[in-house]
Structures are given as C-alpha cells and as structure tokens.
Design a protein around this motif. Sequence first.
Motif, short mmCIF file in Angstrom:
data_model
loop_
_atom_site.label_atom_id
_atom_site.label_comp_id
_atom_site.label_asym_id
_atom_site.label_seq_id
_atom_site.Cartn_x
_atom_site.Cartn_y
_atom_site.Cartn_z
N LEU A 363 1.09 7.51 76.13
CA LEU A 363 2.20 7.17 77.02
C LEU A 363 2.18 8.00 78.29
O LEU A 363 2.58 7.54 79.36
CB LEU A 363 3.53 7.37 76.29
CG LEU A 363 3.89 6.33 75.22
CD1 LEU A 363 5.15 6.75 74.48
CD2 LEU A 363 4.10 4.95 75.85
N ALA A 364 1.71 9.23 78.19
CA ALA A 364 1.66 10.10 79.36
C ALA A 364 0.45 9.84 80.26
O ALA A 364 0.39 10.36 81.38
CB ALA A 364 1.65 11.57 78.92
N ALA A 365 -0.53 9.06 79.78
CA ALA A 365 -1.72 8.76 80.57
C ALA A 365 -1.38 7.73 81.65
O ALA A 365 -0.42 6.96 81.54
CB ALA A 365 -2.83 8.23 79.66
N PRO A 366 -2.18 7.68 82.73
CA PRO A 366 -1.85 6.75 83.82
C PRO A 366 -2.07 5.28 83.48
O PRO A 366 -1.42 4.42 84.04
CB PRO A 366 -2.81 7.20 84.94
CG PRO A 366 -3.93 7.91 84.26
CD PRO A 366 -3.32 8.57 83.06
N GLY A 367 -2.98 4.98 82.53
CA GLY A 367 -3.24 3.59 82.18
C GLY A 367 -2.28 3.09 81.11
O GLY A 367 -1.64 3.87 80.39
N PRO A 368 -2.15 1.75 80.97
CA PRO A 368 -1.28 1.20 79.93
C PRO A 368 -1.81 1.54 78.53
O PRO A 368 -3.01 1.62 78.32
CB PRO A 368 -1.33 -0.31 80.18
CG PRO A 368 -1.86 -0.47 81.57
CD PRO A 368 -2.75 0.70 81.81
N MET A 369 -0.90 1.73 77.59
CA MET A 369 -1.28 2.00 76.21
C MET A 369 -1.41 0.69 75.44
O MET A 369 -0.60 -0.23 75.61
CB MET A 369 -0.25 2.90 75.53
CG MET A 369 -0.58 3.23 74.07
SD MET A 369 0.65 4.28 73.26
CE MET A 369 2.03 3.16 73.14
N ASN A 370 -2.41 0.63 74.57
CA ASN A 370 -2.59 -0.52 73.68
C ASN A 370 -3.12 0.03 72.37
O ASN A 370 -4.32 0.15 72.18
CB ASN A 370 -3.55 -1.54 74.28
CG ASN A 370 -3.65 -2.78 73.42
OD1 ASN A 370 -2.79 -3.04 72.59
ND2 ASN A 370 -4.72 -3.55 73.61
N ARG A 371 -2.23 0.38 71.47
CA ARG A 371 -2.61 1.12 70.27
C ARG A 371 -2.09 0.41 69.02
O ARG A 371 -0.98 -0.12 69.02
CB ARG A 371 -2.05 2.55 70.34
CG ARG A 371 -2.37 3.41 69.13
CD ARG A 371 -1.94 4.84 69.36
NE ARG A 371 -2.81 5.49 70.33
CZ ARG A 371 -3.96 6.10 70.02
NH1 ARG A 371 -4.38 6.09 68.76
NH2 ARG A 371 -4.67 6.69 70.94
N LEU A 372 -2.92 0.40 67.97
CA LEU A 372 -2.53 -0.15 66.67
C LEU A 372 -2.19 1.00 65.74
O LEU A 372 -3.02 1.87 65.49
CB LEU A 372 -3.67 -0.98 66.08
CG LEU A 372 -3.44 -1.51 64.66
CD1 LEU A 372 -2.28 -2.49 64.62
CD2 LEU A 372 -4.71 -2.16 64.11
N LEU A 373 -0.97 1.00 65.24
CA LEU A 373 -0.52 2.01 64.28
C LEU A 373 -0.54 1.37 62.90
O LEU A 373 0.24 0.49 62.59
CB LEU A 373 0.89 2.49 64.63
CG LEU A 373 1.48 3.59 63.74
CD1 LEU A 373 0.64 4.85 63.82
CD2 LEU A 373 2.92 3.89 64.13
N GLN A 374 -1.48 1.82 62.08
CA GLN A 374 -1.71 1.19 60.78
C GLN A 374 -1.36 2.16 59.66
O GLN A 374 -1.68 3.35 59.72
CB GLN A 374 -3.18 0.77 60.66
CG GLN A 374 -3.51 0.04 59.37
CD GLN A 374 -4.95 -0.42 59.34
OE1 GLN A 374 -5.67 -0.30 60.34
NE2 GLN A 374 -5.39 -0.95 58.22
N GLY A 375 -0.70 1.64 58.62
CA GLY A 375 -0.35 2.47 57.48
C GLY A 375 0.27 1.63 56.38
O GLY A 375 0.74 0.51 56.62
#
Length: 478
Positions: A363-375
Amino acid sequence: MGRQDPPHSCLPHSGQHDARTPGSARSKLYRMTRLLYQTSLVCYGNVETPSDRPAGEAPRARRVPRVGRMPDVADARGRRMGRILKLPSACWPETPVAGLPGVGPARARGLGRLGIVTASDLLLHLPRRYVDTRDLVAVRELRAGVVQTVRVRVREVRAHHSPRRHMALVEATLEDGSGRVGAIWFNQPYIAGQIPPGTELLVSGKVISGLHGLSFQSPRFERASSDPRHVGRLAAIYPETEGITSVFLRGLIGRLLPVAEQMPDRLPPEVRQAEGLMPLADALRQVHLPDEETSAAAARERLGFEELFLIQLAADRARRRRLGSAGVVVAYDVEVARAFSAGLPFRLTDGQRIAAHQVLADLAAPGPMNRLLQGDVGSGKTAVAAMAALMTCRAGHQCVVMAPTEILARQHWVTLEALLSPHDLSPRLLLGSTGSRARREILEGLAAGHDPLVVGTHALIEDDVVLNDLGLVVVDEQ
C-alpha cells in the motif's frame, strides 16, 4: 488480391431507368448486386494478375471449379453427404464460413452457435475425442455384439419396406475374400443409390446375429480410398449442435487445412525448439487428421502450451502496466498497526504478521497493489484485511469490502465492526436488499467522503455507487 467491377451487362447502369424499379430500390439493388459480385470474386475465384493477361487487355475474373466428386460418406445414421464441394482457391483465415461452399445459411447459423465465424475459428474448433476404426478384420473374423471395421465389396443391395410397419429398409450383402456379411439401414432409402453393386466400402459398426447370420446394423460407411476421412482411421469427434455433425465438420475442416499455413504462429521458433513443439500448421493438421494417437496428443499439447503461453504473456504485460502506473499511496504508519494489534482480543500469528506487513508495504509503494491473501477458514484473513482497511482510512482514503453473498457480507460487517469500532471506524453495510431510504443515505455518505468504510455485495459496483476517494478494495472470492 485486386477487385474489378462486374461487366456492365451484369448490373443496371446508374444512368439507366426502369419503370418497374423505384429510384431508392434501384440504387439498393445496384449496391447489393455489386457487393455480391465482388464477394464472389474474393470467395469463389481468382482475379488475374497483370502477368496473366496480354498487355492492354482489361482484367477479367477466372472461373474456378466449384464442385468436385469426393467419396460418398454417411454418418452413424446413414445421413448422406454425397457430393462435397471443394474449397475456393482464394480462401484466407479471415474468410467467413458463410461464404464457403457447402455452408448455407442454416449451417452458418449452426456454426455461429459453436462460436465459429471465420475459417480460422473452424480450424481452432478442436476435437473432444477420437474414434479409432483402423483395425480392419476379415469378414470371417467378425463377432456378434462387437463394433468392428471391414473393407468389403457390395455384392447386392435391395431397398424395400417391412411387411408390418412399412418401414423403408435398405439391405446389402457385403463380401471380401473370406466370406459374406449383411448390412441393414432403416428409413434411409437413398443409401441404395450410394452403394451400387461392385462398390468397395469401408464399413464400421456393431455386428448382430440374426436368422440369416451376422449383419451390420446401421453402420457408418465410406468409399474405400487411400486417404479415408471418416472410416478406417482415427476420426475426430467434435462439439456439435443441431445440423452440425462431426461428419460435416471433418469434411469441411479437412479441406480447410491448407489455410493453416497462412495462420500466424504466435510461438517464437526458439520457444518451440526449447520445448520440442511442432509448428502451428502441423499441430492443426495432426489434431484434426492425426496419423497416430501420439501425434494427436502432441498436437493438443502444443496448442495447449500456446494458450497458456499467451495467458502468461498477457498477465505479465498487465503486471508491468500496473506497476508502471500511479496508484494510491497509503503511508505505512507503524503506530496505527501497533495500536490495532494491541486492541485485538487475540495475538496475531507469525503468518498474520508477515502477511499484514507485506500488504501494508504494498500500500505504501507508488504502484497499485494486486495481492492474493490465501489461507484456510479461520486462519485470520479478516484481521489482516481489517488492519489494511484501518491504515487506508487513517490516511484519508476510502475502503470497500465486497463479498459474494449477503450472508457473508453481513458476517464481515459484524466482524469488522467488532475489530474497528474501538478505533472510531464503523463500517456501513450496502446490500441488494437495502431499503431505498437507507441506500440513498449510504450513497450520499460515500459520494461526500463521510463514510470511509463500506461492506457489501455486488450492489457496491452498480452505476449509482460513487466513492469520493477510493484507496483500497478487498474482495472475498470465497
């Protein structure tokens, strides 16, 4: 390929008048006739090049043979294929199937239901399985109750009606050097004209035992040749629809295979060589008319590899494009994260802490986030999402949490309310069943930026939902 206007004798000249044809209708007729004539040049013939005609002579369309005699074939129910049309000489991957010989309006509509519009679509309409009728046996080796294939000569054929039900029957006596066997077809009297005595056939079907010995019952058959398409080989079985059978598709695709040479091969040669894959034209030839089961499997592997290769390329391009674009930057406030962790009624696991740190760093990075949270269920994914939502809202942005069902959306709303209300962050709930008055109030709050966090279903992505400053979207894919 160039195009030429039709001879004046073929079309009404724009200066001619016909009292029977109104002006607008005459103009429409002229355009339609001109289009049909030019289309016929493209789909059914060639136009001479300057080198093909004497100097000074106007170009003219060459006629090409449109109908050729091919082996008569029939499917399992004996439906007649008869004369099969040859392909036009000018045929390209983009050629509409509706313009191919043998494809009338009804069959064009049937092919359209299968997603087949052009010649390349037809070549990429892959078989779902194969029927192997290559194992030829002698007539004396036939056994009742088994599907078998023989190469025989028609000794005699007779068309008549059954005495009781008056059903049209065609009975034939087939023979080879080892013996004779019968064959019978029901309600297909035209078959008698397709197999006159002396015709050599490849016949495949179930053999039954009757009063007069062994007999084929409604078998598939094809005139014997050195290159059979339907019987005596690995025959492709395609996804079908009403009016479009595998017999028809095999014949049409078989004549279209030369067009595969014109289709672009999207796999680079170095990739094909590294993976041991065949070129596209060879793969299409082997998948439709395989020499062996192994070659059909290799062709399918090559086509499947290309599909996955292109998907990976598209995903990589999308990733590079996403990373190269500007996104919403949410500052990583360590104090907010610590306060959230301290207010939980449980201790975060190592997996939760690592996942939360990676999400907040993204979230703090300049690019958009696209993350899969798996559990697994109950592993604490919602707690990680709640920490990210709190960080986003503290930075002055809005957060949306979307669930696939109203039951799950209500569960998330209750959980987030319990986790975030101690931090003065209360989520709103927007569902398809939300009343009009409450819905209007929520939409106004989201548009004005007063409500930083909202939980809901697909009602969140309707046209009238406008957010003032969206920073994070959490989607529960269940």
